[in-house]
Write a protein that holds these residues in place. Structure first.
Motif, PDB file in Angstrom:
ATOM      1  N   ASN A 111       0.848  -1.190   0.000  1.00  0.00           N
ATOM      2  CA  ASN A 111       0.000   0.000   0.000  1.00  0.00           C
ATOM      3  C   ASN A 111       0.884   1.241   0.000  1.00  0.00           C
ATOM      4  N   GLU A 116       1.727   8.053  -2.917  1.00  0.00           N
ATOM      5  CA  GLU A 116       1.423   8.195  -4.347  1.00  0.00           C
ATOM      6  C   GLU A 116       2.230   9.360  -4.913  1.00  0.00           C
ATOM      7  N   ALA A 146      -2.767   5.652  -3.402  1.00  0.00           N
ATOM      8  CA  ALA A 146      -2.799   4.453  -4.245  1.00  0.00           C
ATOM      9  C   ALA A 146      -2.463   3.219  -3.424  1.00  0.00           C
ATOM     10  N   ASN A 148      -2.146  -1.401  -3.647  1.00  0.00           N
ATOM     11  CA  ASN A 148      -1.840  -2.541  -4.534  1.00  0.00           C
ATOM     12  C   ASN A 148      -0.757  -2.181  -5.548  1.00  0.00           C
ATOM     13  N   GLY A 149       0.314  -1.572  -5.083  1.00  0.00           N
ATOM     14  CA  GLY A 149       1.282  -1.069  -6.048  1.00  0.00           C
ATOM     15  C   GLY A 149       2.721  -1.428  -5.750  1.00  0.00           C
ATOM     16  N   GLN A 165       6.054   4.486 -10.384  1.00  0.00           N
ATOM     17  CA  GLN A 165       5.058   3.739  -9.619  1.00  0.00           C
ATOM     18  C   GLN A 165       4.037   3.101 -10.555  1.00  0.00           C
ATOM     19  N   ASP A 167       0.228   0.846  -9.966  1.00  0.00           N
ATOM     20  CA  ASP A 167      -0.728   0.312  -9.003  1.00  0.00           C
ATOM     21  C   ASP A 167      -1.845  -0.409  -9.754  1.00  0.00           C
TER      22      ASP A 167
END
Length: 379
Positions: A111, A116, A146, A148-149, A165, A167
């Motif tokens: 997470n 982000e 954001a 799930n990245g 990044q 996600d």
């Protein structure tokens, strides 16, 4: 004698293990008071948590696995220290594990939350993303988050650092969220070039809606930003530009007139699909303890939505290495078809069943003035 030798050996092993790994508990608390006028209901005094910056708590740690590589983790949650409640999920700001190496860079996954990439825009903001700052005229767009990245940052390459990044949504459709209330796929890239007194920064990111589209220029859009800072002794000069684009934005996707019947846009105005935002400012470290910052922000939205300009003046005073007091003044002037407020609230004006405006956005063409002051301590 053998027992003594064994005990000494165990102590040595434990000490070596401790030297190779560490866990740190940390946090900060920001509380203060705020006054704002020009609200639909008049003016308001309030107690606030996080006007200078969010209150949070967390833990982070590292483990040396050899070859110059460390395994790293971070867990962090946000607090409303005005009432003691969590502001979101327990570790909604960060929940990541990764690896770092001075020669190869840093990789994280989990997470990313408040990490982000758009939130790095504080580096271009004279007011360092306080309540009246770079996010205000874009209605909170720069506070994107954001989950799930994964993220990769290069080492410093002759002054240049690159961060990327990506996600995912954990859904069958690559761009769409797994629930109607979720956020679609996000991604971004950042370049920072450090030339001593001059630092240049560029950020591009995409935040999609649950449907996988760019349907709200202030929430689900493409953003490109560039600017820099220049330091001259105790003075730091800031300048920057941001462009937002959401080609699928409509009145419906931006919730125009959802509550009541008088919440529609002014005549001839429809939901914006493009916003231009520019700013400049100066920070002065007047003494080792005292700093003053002045900045001006301006934005213009298409489809008849007009423009707004915000003027800010802020100051901080360090009471110690961990604690400082702060204050900031802000004033927003809206054109006749703009209604941006000081509080990063959403687009448009909602109304109740009587047609009265609810929320904090002013009437179209009206201004707002605010001031806050508080204290922050870190641990």
């Amino acid at each position: 004698m053998k027992k003594v030798v064994l005990t000494t050996s165990l102590l040595a092993i434990a000490a070596a293990a401790q030297a190779q790994s560490s866990v740190t508990l940390y946090g900060r608390i920001d509380n203060g008071f705020q006054y704002e006028n020009g609200l639909p209901g008049g003016h308001k005094w309030s107690f606030e948590s996080g006007d200078w910056g969010c209150s949070w708590f967390g833990m982070q740690g590292s483990e040396d696995i050899g070859g110059g590589t460390q395994i790293i983790f971070q867990l962090e949650g946000q607090l409303n220290t005005a009432n003691g409640q969590l502001a979101g999920a327990l570790f909604g700001r960060h929940a990541t594990i990764g690896a770092t190496n001075a020669a190869y860079g840093t990789f994280k996954l989990g997470n990313l939350g408040a990490g982000e990439i758009q939130q790095d825009s504080w580096g271009l903001d004279p007011q360092l993303m306080q309540r009246y700052a770079i996010s205000t005229l874009v209605r909170g767009r720069n506070w994107s988050s954001a989950a799930n990245g994964f993220e990769y940052s290069t080492p410093n390459l002759w002054g240049l650092t690159v961060k990327g990044q990506y996600d995912v949504t954990n859904n069958y459709n690559w761009n769409q969220a797994s629930s109607p209330t979720g956020q679609g796929r996000t991604d971004g890239i950042e370049l920072v070039y450090d030339l001593g007194p001059l630092e240049l920064r560029g950020i591009y990111d995409e935040v999609r809606s649950a449907a996988g589209t760019f349907d709200n220029v202030y929430a689900h859009s493409r953003s490109i930003m560039g600017g820099g800072t220049y330091t001259l002794g105790p003075v730091k000069i800031y300048a920057g530009y941001q462009h937002l684009n959401a080609p699928a934005a409509t009145d419906a996707t931006m919730n125009v007139g959802v509550v009541g019947t008088a919440g529609a846009n002014p005549a001839g105005v429809t939901a914006p699909t493009s916003v231009d935002h520019e700013w400049g400012g100066v920070a002065w470290q007047a003494t080792p303890a005292a700093a003053l910052t002045a900045a001006v922000y301006h934005t213009n939205a298409n489809h008849g939505n007009g423009n707004a300009t915000m003027y800010t003046l802020a100051g901080t005073y360090n009471l110690s290495k961990r604690t400082f007091v702060y204050t900031e003044f802000g004033y927003i002037h809206n054109s006749s078809t703009s209604n941006i407020d000081l509080g990063n609230d959403g687009y448009g004006n909602s109304t109740d069943s009587t047609g009265a405006i609810v929320g904090n956005n002013p009437a179209y063409g009206h201004s707002q003035t605010g001031v806050f002051a508080g204290i922050m301590t870190a641990f």
